[in-house]
Design an enzyme around this catalytic site. Structure first.
Site, PDB file in Angstrom:
ATOM      1  N   HIS A  75     131.461 -81.184  99.166  1.00 49.18           N
ATOM      2  CA  HIS A  75     132.005 -82.519  98.861  1.00 49.18           C
ATOM      3  C   HIS A  75     130.899 -83.488  98.421  1.00 49.18           C
ATOM      4  CE1 HIS A  75     136.090 -81.747 100.555  1.00 49.18           C
ATOM      5  NE2 HIS A  75     135.433 -80.934 101.336  1.00 49.18           N
ATOM      6  N   ASN A 148     142.214 -82.959 102.740  1.00 45.70           N
ATOM      7  CA  ASN A 148     142.106 -82.508 101.352  1.00 45.70           C
ATOM      8  C   ASN A 148     143.403 -82.808 100.620  1.00 45.70           C
ATOM      9  OD1 ASN A 148     139.491 -81.451 101.464  1.00 45.70           O
ATOM     10  ND2 ASN A 148     140.195 -79.397 102.041  1.00 45.70           N
ATOM     11  N   HIS A 339     134.102 -87.685 110.087  1.00 43.28           N
ATOM     12  CA  HIS A 339     134.055 -86.677 111.149  1.00 43.28           C
ATOM     13  C   HIS A 339     135.462 -86.518 111.734  1.00 43.28           C
ATOM     14  CE1 HIS A 339     133.039 -84.315 114.509  1.00 43.28           C
ATOM     15  NE2 HIS A 339     131.805 -84.729 114.683  1.00 43.28           N
ATOM     16  N   TYR A 362     130.295 -81.745 111.696  1.00 42.20           N
ATOM     17  CA  TYR A 362     130.130 -82.994 110.935  1.00 42.20           C
ATOM     18  C   TYR A 362     129.014 -83.882 111.473  1.00 42.20           C
ATOM     19  CZ  TYR A 362     134.190 -81.782 108.148  1.00 42.20           C
ATOM     20  OH  TYR A 362     135.047 -81.141 107.281  1.00 42.20           O
TER      21      TYR A 362
HETATM   22 FE1  HDD Z   1     134.719 -80.206 105.714  1.00 46.62          FE
HETATM   23  C1  HDD Z   1     132.742 -82.582 104.360  1.00 46.62           C
HETATM   24  C2  HDD Z   1     137.484 -81.752 104.401  1.00 46.62           C
HETATM   25  C3  HDD Z   1     136.687 -77.567 106.705  1.00 46.62           C
HETATM   26  C4  HDD Z   1     132.099 -78.864 107.286  1.00 46.62           C
HETATM   27  N1  HDD Z   1     135.044 -81.847 104.596  1.00 46.62           N
HETATM   28  C5  HDD Z   1     134.088 -82.698 104.138  1.00 46.62           C
HETATM   29  C6  HDD Z   1     134.698 -83.749 103.390  1.00 46.62           C
HETATM   30  C7  HDD Z   1     136.035 -83.516 103.397  1.00 46.62           C
HETATM   31  C8  HDD Z   1     136.248 -82.316 104.162  1.00 46.62           C
HETATM   32  C9  HDD Z   1     137.099 -84.357 102.733  1.00 46.62           C
HETATM   33  C10 HDD Z   1     133.967 -84.883 102.681  1.00 46.62           C
HETATM   34  C11 HDD Z   1     133.910 -86.113 103.537  1.00 46.62           C
HETATM   35  C12 HDD Z   1     133.237 -87.224 102.745  1.00 46.62           C
HETATM   36  O1  HDD Z   1     133.839 -87.690 101.764  1.00 46.62           O
HETATM   37  O2  HDD Z   1     132.112 -87.564 103.107  1.00 46.62           O
HETATM   38  N2  HDD Z   1     136.674 -79.717 105.515  1.00 46.62           N
HETATM   39  C13 HDD Z   1     137.654 -80.538 105.050  1.00 46.62           C
HETATM   40  C14 HDD Z   1     138.936 -79.947 105.314  1.00 46.62           C
HETATM   41  C15 HDD Z   1     138.715 -78.762 105.942  1.00 46.62           C
HETATM   42  C16 HDD Z   1     137.283 -78.624 106.093  1.00 46.62           C
HETATM   43  C17 HDD Z   1     140.271 -80.570 104.950  1.00 46.62           C
HETATM   44  C18 HDD Z   1     139.679 -77.755 106.439  1.00 46.62           C
HETATM   45  C19 HDD Z   1     140.862 -78.028 106.795  1.00 46.62           C
HETATM   46  N3  HDD Z   1     134.431 -78.507 106.761  1.00 46.62           N
HETATM   47  C20 HDD Z   1     135.369 -77.576 107.108  1.00 46.62           C
HETATM   48  C21 HDD Z   1     134.786 -76.604 107.995  1.00 46.62           C
HETATM   49  C22 HDD Z   1     133.478 -76.981 108.174  1.00 46.62           C
HETATM   50  C23 HDD Z   1     133.287 -78.173 107.383  1.00 46.62           C
HETATM   51  C24 HDD Z   1     135.513 -75.417 108.597  1.00 46.62           C
HETATM   52  C25 HDD Z   1     132.391 -76.357 108.994  1.00 46.62           C
HETATM   53  C26 HDD Z   1     132.568 -75.543 109.998  1.00 46.62           C
HETATM   54  N4  HDD Z   1     132.754 -80.604 105.726  1.00 46.62           N
HETATM   55  C27 HDD Z   1     131.862 -79.949 106.487  1.00 46.62           C
HETATM   56  C28 HDD Z   1     130.486 -80.556 106.441  1.00 46.62           C
HETATM   57  C29 HDD Z   1     130.693 -81.785 105.520  1.00 46.62           C
HETATM   58  C30 HDD Z   1     132.143 -81.659 105.131  1.00 46.62           C
HETATM   59  C31 HDD Z   1     129.413 -79.609 106.087  1.00 46.62           C
HETATM   60  C32 HDD Z   1     129.748 -81.937 104.341  1.00 46.62           C
HETATM   61  C33 HDD Z   1     129.346 -83.380 104.320  1.00 46.62           C
HETATM   62  C34 HDD Z   1     129.897 -83.941 105.538  1.00 46.62           C
HETATM   63  O3  HDD Z   1     130.542 -82.974 106.244  1.00 46.62           O
HETATM   64  O4  HDD Z   1     129.780 -85.088 105.919  1.00 46.62           O
HETATM   65  O5  HDD Z   1     130.092 -80.918 107.721  1.00 46.62           O
END
Ligand code: HDD
Length: 700
Positions: A75, A148, A339, A362
């Site tokens: 993202h 999402n 988060h 997060y």
């Molecule tokens: Fe995630 C970012 C949505 C599964 C780990 N995620 C992130 C963002 C969104 C989502 C919208 C961007 C937020 C922003 O605009 O800053 N993610 C989802 C959805 C998931 C999902 C809807 C499943 C239903 N994500 C998911 C899993 C993991 C992560 C299973 C790790 C185990 N996601 C992250 C992250 C991010 C992230 C690596 C990257 C940047 C952030 O968190 O702040 O932690």
């Protein structure tokens, strides 16, 4: 009609505390020392070497060297806006969440939309999932709904997330391709991970190439819990329903836009807000008891499954309005930290193993990205309600905690915060009874990976199905490993034989014969189709083609009728120089045929009476404009004498008439009056005419 501009909300006022005043007329160093010359370094003579003592140069360059922070691992590319959430009703019977506790209660929000796979500088209109992350600044603390635009996910357990992301990101040896899933490693992973197939149906559909962030649904994906003040719980799935409907674009269009305007989506969001056409969604809840959840043939803890809206209806409980663009991209859009674990009393988690893993990830990622444990102090992240805790020090500490007590319990400082356990408003986790053996594994009901993929495909209209098939062919034709393609075709066979054939043949493969379908599923869920009904056209752009001259007065009845419905007309001319408009008046085009291709617009209008038709017919790009708009399903309106342009563009009007009429094909021909505008608007309400018969014959 657009809402009136909103008064400042509490979060906007809070952010203003950190605005840097712009009242100094001269530059200073970070220490406030005035700078005499900000353009020339300090040298030993004008032709001599630069001196190490030049603290002004050193400070400027050092800061520049450190301007970048790590981009989000997923993202990374996003755009955001401020706004508010307004509750329709008092939901206190089902949740103690204050922001849902009174009809009309408004809560400030910050919303960030994003693509998932591409890096910060990638293009907007790639085929990808879109993030839809909402931060509610409530009176009880921040609540983040980090969702999402697709209601399911690729995997059932957070443990696989790094594998999924490594597979879809550019391949590690050569970092190719950027922001694309059309490559070997992604499809290798998918073909070996059947739980991803339902999500693949969604990402291959037009949902993954949205027309606009304003025209996407949003989903919390997981099942969450609502808990009321009496401790009673209801399971919930969160939905965002866009006021403008759910719309996609043509794949050819999306790919071309990546080059012509890589900022297409963020520009669209920015402009809509700047022009007062505030994007709006309704918050919908699917509510069910634990007993009702048990009755379903899916497990509500499985994030690869939906609960069809026809089984559990979506109740609309409030609206989200985005009415203000950020002041500074880095400070707000880049530094915002979402988060799923930022919850408020009244909202709790389920045991969905994907959600449970997210609850760890997060914070961990912000520590790296935002450089330390105090990222919650960043202006965009801090709550608007009071907060007190005994967390101290660390990188980026901007507060000055007072007193000597940084612990609890304490008797030394009566002003220091104490344990809040007994506080009625304190967060109390739902006391779900738990027992079980410690193990790694999955519930049995997580095992069916095909039924909902089939349900999704069966619920689409024929053009939607065709787009999905074409998308799979495109993606898999970029896969070089033939055995991966073959494995995918085998999976498709278990979803739908027609889909399988439609994909296998262009790939030069055969569809396996056996049908190993995994049991009954509802025949279709109409809510899964994007093409269900007409929607408001506010914020759409119609290209008005002209050459030689443009008589604005003659065009006025048509343009006024469009404007009355919130549609913007944009004049395209051969140059940006003014076109004679009768008498001394001139009209300046907004774009030329060179820099304003059809891709930027939702519909095309040519009024022969207002322009020099012969001159227009001489412009090759004007023909391409119409042909391309036609091939992308866009409505076209022409005054009667402009019809030769259709033949110029290779659009066989006679055959179209034979097919059932031009109007049915969203081609409107008639006098240059408000009726023509109304016919165009009626087509725009359906967004595109995806059923056009001759698209494939047009050379674009
Ligand atoms: Fe995630 C970012 C949505 C599964 C780990 N995620 C992130 C963002 C969104 C989502 C919208 C961007 C937020 C922003 O605009 O800053 N993610 C989802 C959805 C998931 C999902 C809807 C499943 C239903 N994500 C998911 C899993 C993991 C992560 C299973 C790790 C185990 N996601 C992250 C992250 C991010 C992230 C690596 C990257 C940047 C952030 O968190 O702040 O932690």
């Amino acid at each position: 009609m657009p809402d009136a501009p909103q008064p400042l909300n509490r979060k906007i006022e809070d952010l203003a505390r950190n605005h840097l005043p712009r009242n100094l007329t001269h530059i200073t160093t970070q220490q406030g020392t005035g700078v005499e010359d900000d353009a020339n370094s300090l040298k030993a003579g004008v032709r001599g070497p630069t001196l190490l003592e030049d603290f002004i140069l050193r400070e400027k360059i050092t800061h520049f060297d450190h301007e970048r922070i790590p981009e989000r691992v997923v993202h990374a590319r996003g755009a955001a806006a401020h706004g508010y959430f307004e509750a329709y009703d008092d939901l206190s019977p089902i949740t103690a969440a204050h922001f849902l506790g009174e009809a009309g209660r408004r809560t400030p929000v910050f919303v960030r939309f994003s693509t998932v796979a591409g890096s910060r500088g990638s293009a907007d209109t790639v085929r990808d999932v879109r993030g839809f992350a909402v931060k509610f600044y409530t009176e009880q603390g921040n609540f983040d709904l980090v969702g999402n635009n697709i209601p399911v996910f690729f995997i059932q357990d957070a443990m696989k997330f790094p594998d999924l992301v490594h597979a879809v990101k550019p391949e590690p040896h050569n970092e190719i391709p950027q922001a694309q899933s059309a490559h070997d490693t992604f499809w290798d992973f998918v073909s070996l991970t059947p739980e991803s197939l339902h999500m693949i149906m969604w990402t291959m559909s037009d949902r993954a190439i949205p027309r606009s962030y304003r025209m996407m649904e949003g989903f919390g994906v997981h099942t969450f819990r609502l808990v009321n003040a009496q401790g009673q719980t209801t399971l919930v799935k969160f939905h965002w329903k866009p006021q403008l409907g759910v719309h996609g674009m043509a794949w050819d269009e999306a790919q071309k836009l990546n080059g012509k305007d890589p900022d297409f989506h963020r520009r669209d969001l920015w402009e809509a807000i700047e022009t007062g056409q505030f994007p709006e969604w309704e918050l919908g809840l699917q509510l069910l008891t634990e007993a009702e959840a048990e009755e379903l043939d899916i497990d509500v803890l499985d994030p690869t499954k939906i609960i069809p809206e026809e089984l559990v209806p979506v109740t609309r409980v409030g609206r989200l309005v985005l009415d203000r663009n950020p002041e500074n991209f880095f400070a707000e859009t880049e530094q915002v930290a979402f988060h799923p674990g930022h919850v408020v009393p009244g909202i709790d988690f389920s045991n969905d193993p994907l959600l449970q893993g997210r609850l760890f990830s997060y914070t961990d990622t912000q520590l790296l990205r935002l450089g330390g444990p105090n990222f919650a102090q960043l202006p965009i992240n801090r709550p608007v309600c009071p907060f007190h805790h005994h967390q101290r020090d660390g990188l980026g500490q901007h507060q000055i905690p007072l007193g000597k007590v940084a612990y609890a319990p304490s008797s030394l400082d009566t002003g220091a915060p104490a344990h809040l356990g007994a506080l009625p408003d304190g967060y109390r986790s739902f006391p779900e009874p738990l027992s079980g053996h410690k193990l790694r594994g999955k519930p049995e009901r997580f095992a069916d990976h095909y039924s909902q993929a089939r349900l999704f495909y069966a619920s689409l209209t024929l053009p939607e199905q065709r787009h999905l098939r074409d998308a799979l062919v495109f993606e898999l034709s970029h896969v070089t490993a033939v055995h991966v393609r073959e494995r995918m075709v085998q999976h498709l066979q278990r979803i739908d034989a027609g889909l399988c054939n439609g994909v296998a043949r262009p790939l030069g493969l055969l569809c396996p014969d056996e049908d190993c379908g995994t049991g009954p599923s509802p025949a279709s869920s109409p809510a899964l189709s994007m093409n269900q009904q007409p929607f408001p056209v506010v914020g759409r752009k119609v290209a008005v083609l002209a050459a030689g001259r443009f008589d604005a007065a003659l065009a006025q009845p048509v343009l006024d009728a469009l404007k009355a419905r919130g549609v913007r007309s944009v004049l395209i001319g051969p140059t940006l120089g003014g076109l004679p408009s009768g008498g001394a008046a001139q009209t300046r085009p907004d774009f030329t045929y060179e820099n304003g291709p059809s891709l930027f617009f939702d519909a095309v209008l040519v009024l022969a009476e207002t322009t020099d038709l012969d001159a227009l017919r001489q412009i090759g790009r004007a023909k391409t404009f119409i042909a391309e708009a036609y091939a992308h399903g866009k409505p076209i309106a022409l005054s009667t004498s402009a019809t030769p342009l259709l033949e110029d563009a290779g659009i066989p009007l006679i055959q179209i008439e034979a097919q059932g009429g031009a109007d049915r094909e969203a081609i409107h021909i008639g006098a240059a009056d408000a009726t023509l505008a109304d016919r165009l608007l009626a087509s725009l309400e359906w967004h595109r005419c995806w059923t056009r018969a001759f698209v494939d014959r047009i050379a674009i």
